[in-house]
Design a protein around this motif. Structure first.
Motif, PDB file in Angstrom:
ATOM      1  N   SER A 147       0.834  -1.198   0.000  1.00  0.00           N
ATOM      2  CA  SER A 147       0.000   0.000   0.000  1.00  0.00           C
ATOM      3  C   SER A 147       0.866   1.244   0.000  1.00  0.00           C
ATOM      4  CB  SER A 147      -0.915   0.004   1.241  1.00  0.00           C
ATOM      5  OG  SER A 147      -0.145  -0.093   2.424  1.00  0.00           O
ATOM      6  N   GLY A 148       2.175   1.049  -0.060  1.00  0.00           N
ATOM      7  CA  GLY A 148       3.050   2.205  -0.127  1.00  0.00           C
ATOM      8  C   GLY A 148       4.504   1.875   0.120  1.00  0.00           C
ATOM      9  N   ASP A 149       4.846   1.427   1.335  1.00  0.00           N
ATOM     10  CA  ASP A 149       6.249   1.323   1.714  1.00  0.00           C
ATOM     11  C   ASP A 149       6.816  -0.087   1.664  1.00  0.00           C
ATOM     12  OD1 ASP A 149       6.547   4.063   2.193  1.00  0.00           O
ATOM     13  OD2 ASP A 149       5.668   3.876   4.179  1.00  0.00           O
ATOM     14  N   THR A 150       5.973  -1.115   1.811  1.00  0.00           N
ATOM     15  CA  THR A 150       6.483  -2.484   1.769  1.00  0.00           C
ATOM     16  C   THR A 150       7.193  -2.762   0.450  1.00  0.00           C
ATOM     17  OG1 THR A 150       4.820  -3.382   3.280  1.00  0.00           O
ATOM     18  CG2 THR A 150       5.831  -4.921   1.755  1.00  0.00           C
ATOM     19  N   GLY A 151       6.616  -2.315  -0.643  1.00  0.00           N
ATOM     20  CA  GLY A 151       7.168  -2.620  -1.957  1.00  0.00           C
ATOM     21  C   GLY A 151       8.565  -2.088  -2.151  1.00  0.00           C
ATOM     22  N   SER A 152       8.761  -0.803  -1.871  1.00  0.00           N
ATOM     23  CA  SER A 152      10.091  -0.239  -2.072  1.00  0.00           C
ATOM     24  C   SER A 152      11.091  -0.849  -1.105  1.00  0.00           C
ATOM     25  CB  SER A 152      10.061   1.289  -1.925  1.00  0.00           C
ATOM     26  OG  SER A 152       9.541   1.672  -0.672  1.00  0.00           O
ATOM     27  N   SER A 153      10.685  -1.077   0.138  1.00  0.00           N
ATOM     28  CA  SER A 153      11.600  -1.684   1.110  1.00  0.00           C
ATOM     29  C   SER A 153      12.012  -3.083   0.667  1.00  0.00           C
ATOM     30  CB  SER A 153      10.949  -1.749   2.493  1.00  0.00           C
ATOM     31  OG  SER A 153      10.738  -0.462   3.020  1.00  0.00           O
ATOM     32  N   ALA A 154      11.047  -3.864   0.163  1.00  0.00           N
ATOM     33  CA  ALA A 154      11.357  -5.209  -0.307  1.00  0.00           C
ATOM     34  C   ALA A 154      12.273  -5.168  -1.522  1.00  0.00           C
ATOM     35  CB  ALA A 154      10.067  -5.956  -0.643  1.00  0.00           C
ATOM     36  N   GLU A 155      11.974  -4.286  -2.454  1.00  0.00           N
ATOM     37  CA  GLU A 155      12.763  -4.238  -3.681  1.00  0.00           C
ATOM     38  C   GLU A 155      14.193  -3.754  -3.417  1.00  0.00           C
ATOM     39  OE1 GLU A 155       8.979  -3.643  -6.725  1.00  0.00           O
ATOM     40  OE2 GLU A 155      10.408  -1.991  -6.466  1.00  0.00           O
ATOM     41  N   PHE A 167       8.146  -9.825  -7.485  1.00  0.00           N
ATOM     42  CA  PHE A 167       6.945  -9.379  -8.193  1.00  0.00           C
ATOM     43  C   PHE A 167       6.081  -8.639  -7.170  1.00  0.00           C
ATOM     44  CE2 PHE A 167       8.523 -13.099 -10.371  1.00  0.00           C
ATOM     45  CZ  PHE A 167       8.417 -12.761 -11.712  1.00  0.00           C
ATOM     46  N   MET A 168       5.947  -7.314  -7.346  1.00  0.00           N
ATOM     47  CA  MET A 168       5.258  -6.518  -6.346  1.00  0.00           C
ATOM     48  C   MET A 168       4.005  -5.872  -6.922  1.00  0.00           C
ATOM     49  SD  MET A 168       5.313  -5.783  -3.160  1.00  0.00           S
ATOM     50  CE  MET A 168       6.946  -6.458  -2.824  1.00  0.00           C
ATOM     51  N   LEU A 169       2.873  -6.157  -6.305  1.00  0.00           N
ATOM     52  CA  LEU A 169       1.583  -5.601  -6.720  1.00  0.00           C
ATOM     53  C   LEU A 169       1.323  -4.298  -5.969  1.00  0.00           C
ATOM     54  CD1 LEU A 169      -0.625  -8.835  -6.555  1.00  0.00           C
ATOM     55  CD2 LEU A 169       0.587  -7.914  -8.528  1.00  0.00           C
ATOM     56  N   THR A 170       0.928  -3.269  -6.711  1.00  0.00           N
ATOM     57  CA  THR A 170       0.577  -1.987  -6.112  1.00  0.00           C
ATOM     58  C   THR A 170      -0.820  -1.583  -6.589  1.00  0.00           C
ATOM     59  OG1 THR A 170       1.475  -0.669  -7.941  1.00  0.00           O
ATOM     60  CG2 THR A 170       3.001  -1.290  -6.198  1.00  0.00           C
ATOM     61  N   PRO A 171      -1.592  -0.879  -5.756  1.00  0.00           N
ATOM     62  CA  PRO A 171      -2.897  -0.383  -6.206  1.00  0.00           C
ATOM     63  C   PRO A 171      -2.703   0.820  -7.111  1.00  0.00           C
ATOM     64  CG  PRO A 171      -2.485   0.306  -3.951  1.00  0.00           C
ATOM     65  CD  PRO A 171      -1.311  -0.542  -4.356  1.00  0.00           C
ATOM     66  N   PHE A 192      10.122  -6.721 -10.622  1.00  0.00           N
ATOM     67  CA  PHE A 192       8.955  -6.560 -11.499  1.00  0.00           C
ATOM     68  C   PHE A 192       7.848  -5.839 -10.730  1.00  0.00           C
ATOM     69  CE2 PHE A 192      11.312 -10.271 -12.793  1.00  0.00           C
ATOM     70  CZ  PHE A 192      11.358 -10.186 -14.177  1.00  0.00           C
ATOM     71  N   ASN A 193       7.512  -4.622 -11.186  1.00  0.00           N
ATOM     72  CA  ASN A 193       6.430  -3.851 -10.581  1.00  0.00           C
ATOM     73  C   ASN A 193       5.141  -4.044 -11.376  1.00  0.00           C
ATOM     74  OD1 ASN A 193       7.615  -2.335  -8.319  1.00  0.00           O
ATOM     75  ND2 ASN A 193       8.973  -1.522  -9.900  1.00  0.00           N
ATOM     76  N   ILE A 194       4.053  -4.304 -10.663  1.00  0.00           N
ATOM     77  CA  ILE A 194       2.749  -4.522 -11.289  1.00  0.00           C
ATOM     78  C   ILE A 194       1.747  -3.567 -10.643  1.00  0.00           C
ATOM     79  CG2 ILE A 194       0.878  -6.172 -11.685  1.00  0.00           C
ATOM     80  CD1 ILE A 194       3.016  -8.404 -11.305  1.00  0.00           C
ATOM     81  N   ALA A 195       1.145  -2.687 -11.434  1.00  0.00           N
ATOM     82  CA  ALA A 195       0.094  -1.799 -10.954  1.00  0.00           C
ATOM     83  C   ALA A 195      -1.251  -2.459 -11.219  1.00  0.00           C
ATOM     84  CB  ALA A 195       0.179  -0.442 -11.649  1.00  0.00           C
ATOM     85  N   LEU A 196      -1.923  -2.854 -10.162  1.00  0.00           N
ATOM     86  CA  LEU A 196      -3.181  -3.591 -10.279  1.00  0.00           C
ATOM     87  C   LEU A 196      -4.365  -2.626 -10.274  1.00  0.00           C
ATOM     88  CD1 LEU A 196      -3.542  -6.763 -10.294  1.00  0.00           C
ATOM     89  CD2 LEU A 196      -4.452  -6.495  -7.985  1.00  0.00           C
ATOM     90  N   ASP A 197      -5.352  -2.925 -11.065  1.00  0.00           N
ATOM     91  CA  ASP A 197      -6.563  -2.105 -11.128  1.00  0.00           C
ATOM     92  C   ASP A 197      -7.421  -2.423  -9.908  1.00  0.00           C
ATOM     93  OD1 ASP A 197      -8.637  -0.489 -11.857  1.00  0.00           O
ATOM     94  OD2 ASP A 197      -9.434  -1.848 -13.376  1.00  0.00           O
ATOM     95  N   GLY A 198      -7.117  -1.766  -8.784  1.00  0.00           N
ATOM     96  CA  GLY A 198      -7.850  -2.024  -7.547  1.00  0.00           C
ATOM     97  C   GLY A 198      -7.206  -1.295  -6.386  1.00  0.00           C
ATOM     98  N   VAL A 199      -7.632  -1.650  -5.154  1.00  0.00           N
ATOM     99  CA  VAL A 199      -7.058  -1.072  -3.944  1.00  0.00           C
ATOM    100  C   VAL A 199      -6.101  -2.084  -3.326  1.00  0.00           C
ATOM    101  CG1 VAL A 199      -9.082   0.359  -3.559  1.00  0.00           C
ATOM    102  CG2 VAL A 199      -8.964  -1.893  -2.487  1.00  0.00           C
ATOM    103  N   PHE A 200      -5.466  -1.707  -2.226  1.00  0.00           N
ATOM    104  CA  PHE A 200      -4.486  -2.596  -1.627  1.00  0.00           C
ATOM    105  C   PHE A 200      -5.082  -3.946  -1.254  1.00  0.00           C
ATOM    106  CE2 PHE A 200      -2.746  -4.423   2.283  1.00  0.00           C
ATOM    107  CZ  PHE A 200      -1.493  -4.793   1.812  1.00  0.00           C
ATOM    108  N   ASP A 201      -6.294  -3.947  -0.700  1.00  0.00           N
ATOM    109  CA  ASP A 201      -6.900  -5.215  -0.297  1.00  0.00           C
ATOM    110  C   ASP A 201      -7.061  -6.160  -1.488  1.00  0.00           C
ATOM    111  OD1 ASP A 201      -7.179  -4.642   2.461  1.00  0.00           O
ATOM    112  OD2 ASP A 201      -8.921  -3.404   2.030  1.00  0.00           O
ATOM    113  N   ASP A 202      -7.322  -5.598  -2.684  1.00  0.00           N
ATOM    114  CA  ASP A 202      -7.384  -6.426  -3.891  1.00  0.00           C
ATOM    115  C   ASP A 202      -6.021  -7.042  -4.185  1.00  0.00           C
ATOM    116  OD1 ASP A 202     -10.118  -5.840  -4.445  1.00  0.00           O
ATOM    117  OD2 ASP A 202      -9.508  -3.913  -5.274  1.00  0.00           O
ATOM    118  N   CYS A 203      -4.974  -6.235  -4.053  1.00  0.00           N
ATOM    119  CA  CYS A 203      -3.617  -6.751  -4.269  1.00  0.00           C
ATOM    120  C   CYS A 203      -3.311  -7.874  -3.282  1.00  0.00           C
ATOM    121  CB  CYS A 203      -2.597  -5.626  -4.112  1.00  0.00           C
ATOM    122  SG  CYS A 203      -2.754  -4.266  -5.290  1.00  0.00           S
TER     123      CYS A 203
END
Length: 480
Positions: A147-155, A167-171, A192-203
């Motif tokens: 939802s914001g910070d997990t992705g960059s920290s993981a990457e 493979f990181m899903l973002t809303p 690999f960054n993936i922008a999902l059509d939805g909110v964080f809970d969907d991801c």
């Protein structure tokens, strides 16, 4: 040390290095230690001296040894030493603690490479993954949601590491420009960054759906870095211990913590530390307008919201309405009754919610487990940021402002010092900071020019099968 699933009544034991690479249990539950290790007065005294003499990494190694017995102790010490170093972390204390005002402290968790508290766990996780994969001669494809910070920290923790893809899903459109730039600006071939059509809970639901496909997960070596991975909580327990040490002079002094949270991971680590015997008085849950957790601790009713009712707020990392780690706490609250936990969180009831309002266990959430809660709004954030800036010349990010606001509400009723755990540096949320103070937040030198980087991201629909196909294709065409 054995680990068990929150949904497994037979308590089938698992080892740390197996759950490290696997994430979710096969039944969809979350792993916890079969029993929490108990801290002695002698241990706390020794760690107090160790922190002063050798620093954060040395204490982290001692905590890891309590939970991990299938990695040699000397290797754990080396892993912790590599994870928590200066200047990778901008402060030599790694997690300094400063007094904000009388009785209220800030635990600075945002000194890491992405200026977010998620670095505290991710840097350790990267070292653990690389160590264990090398030991096994295996590869791992990490699937996560942010939802914001997990992705960059993981990457940032996994970029360039041998045998790992991320493979990181973002809303789509739900993160701040700085957060997006941190992730999408990376060019490493294993990211690999993936922008999902939805909110964080969907991801998050897509991650769970992929992980629940046991055959696909095994064939494609899917692992997790989201807070469903026990190793992240284990790492976070450390900063509760060091923050308690920095605020107290003796082992009979208690400290409370106010924690901004949406997914219940950060404060779940505090719950675990308290169960281990760390002298924690109160654990204060601070939510934003997406106040599912606050509602539970006030009423006993857990009502997850659908995506359409999950608000986009100015503390976006907490825009979550189904808290993954909450299952771990409910498991403990219900006396570790796996059958009842599965009734509340299993696949057949996911998203429906439940009520413990009439259950005697609910009273123990505050009485025995120490939980209190509160919520904060956009105006509350602006008022808190402005007040702290104008009076104290300290700039808070919006999430930490939520934590300070709620801590202040409880201050008169809590007799112990309160440490508010910082979420991120203000630079990640410049628009809100400028609205509150009329001043742009300082940009640390290490982030200069980050907004100008070329973006690397793939847009995908909110569909688990489409995400699975993208992962399969990417594994086939990129080597690690």
């Amino acid at each position: 040390m054995d680990y068990i699933s929150t949904r497994d009544s037979s308590r089938t034991p698992a080892r740390f290095t197996d759950i490290l690479l696997g994430g979710l249990a096969p039944d969809g539950g979350l792993y916890l230690p079969a029993e929490y290790p108990q801290l002695s007065d002698e241990q706390l005294s020794a760690w107090r001296v160790l922190l002063a003499d050798k620093g954060y990494a040395a204490v982290a190694a001692e905590v890891l040894k309590l939970f991990v017995d299938d990695i040699p102790a000397e290797d754990l010490e080396a892993i912790a030493a590599r994870a928590y170093t200066f200047p990778k972390f901008a402060d030599e204390d790694i997690v300094p603690v400063t007094e904000l005002e009388d009785g209220l402290y800030i635990g600075h968790l945002s000194e890491g490479p992405t200026a977010a508290f998620k670095d505290m766990a991710m840097q350790l996780l990267g070292e653990l993954f690389e160590y264990e994969l090398a030991r096994r001669g295996e590869t791992l494809n990490i699937l996560g949601a942010t939802s914001g910070d997990t992705g960059s920290s993981a990457e940032y923790a996994m970029r360039g590491r041998a045998s790992i893809r991320v493979f990181m899903l973002t809303p789509a459109g739900r993160m701040t420009p700085f957060q997006q730039a941190q992730m999408f600006g990376l060019q490493d071939p294993n990211i690999f960054n993936i922008a999902l059509d939805g909110v964080f809970d969907d991801c998050q639901d897509v991650v769970k759906a992929v992980s629940a496909d046991a055959a696909y997960k095994a064939e494609n070596r899917i692992g997790a870095v989201n807070s469903i991975n026990w190793a992240r909580l284990m790492a976070q327990v450390v900063y509760y211990i060091t923050s308690w040490i920095r605020v107290t002079d003796s082992n009979d002094q208690k400290v409370s913590f106010s924690v901004p949270t949406g997914n219940f991971g950060d404060i779940c680590a505090g719950h675990i530390a308290r169960q281990m015997g760390l002298p924690i008085d109160r654990l204060i849950v601070a939510t934003n307008e997406n106040d599912v957790l606050d509602e539970f601790f006030r009423t006993g009713n857990y009502r997850p919201r659908p995506a359409a009712e999950t608000m986009a707020t100015s503390s976006p990392s907490m825009d979550i309405s189904r808290a993954s780690n909450f299952e771990r706490f409910i498991f403990d609250l219900l006396g570790r009754d796996a059958a009842r936990t599965a009734q509340h969180f299993g696949v057949d009831v996911r998203g429906e919610g439940f009520s413990l309002a009439a259950d005697p266990a609910f009273e123990s959430a505050a009485a025995d487990f120490g939980f209190l809660s509160g919520r904060s709004t956009h105006q509350d954030r602006l008022d808190t940021i402005r007040d702290v800036w104008e009076r104290l010349h300290i700039m808070l990010d919006p999430h930490t402002a939520d934590g300070v606001k709620v801590a202040r509400e409880w201050r008169a009723q809590v007799d112990t010092p309160i440490v508010c755990l910082e979420t991120a540096l203000p630079v990640k949320f410049a628009e809100t900071i400028e609205e509150a103070t009329g001043t742009s937040p300082e940009t640390p030198e290490r982030f200069a020019g980050i907004l100008d980087a070329e973006r690397h991201v793939t847009d995908l629909p909110n569909d688990a099968e489409t995400v699975k196909q993208f992962i399969t294709d990417s594994i086939r065409t990129t080597a690690v």
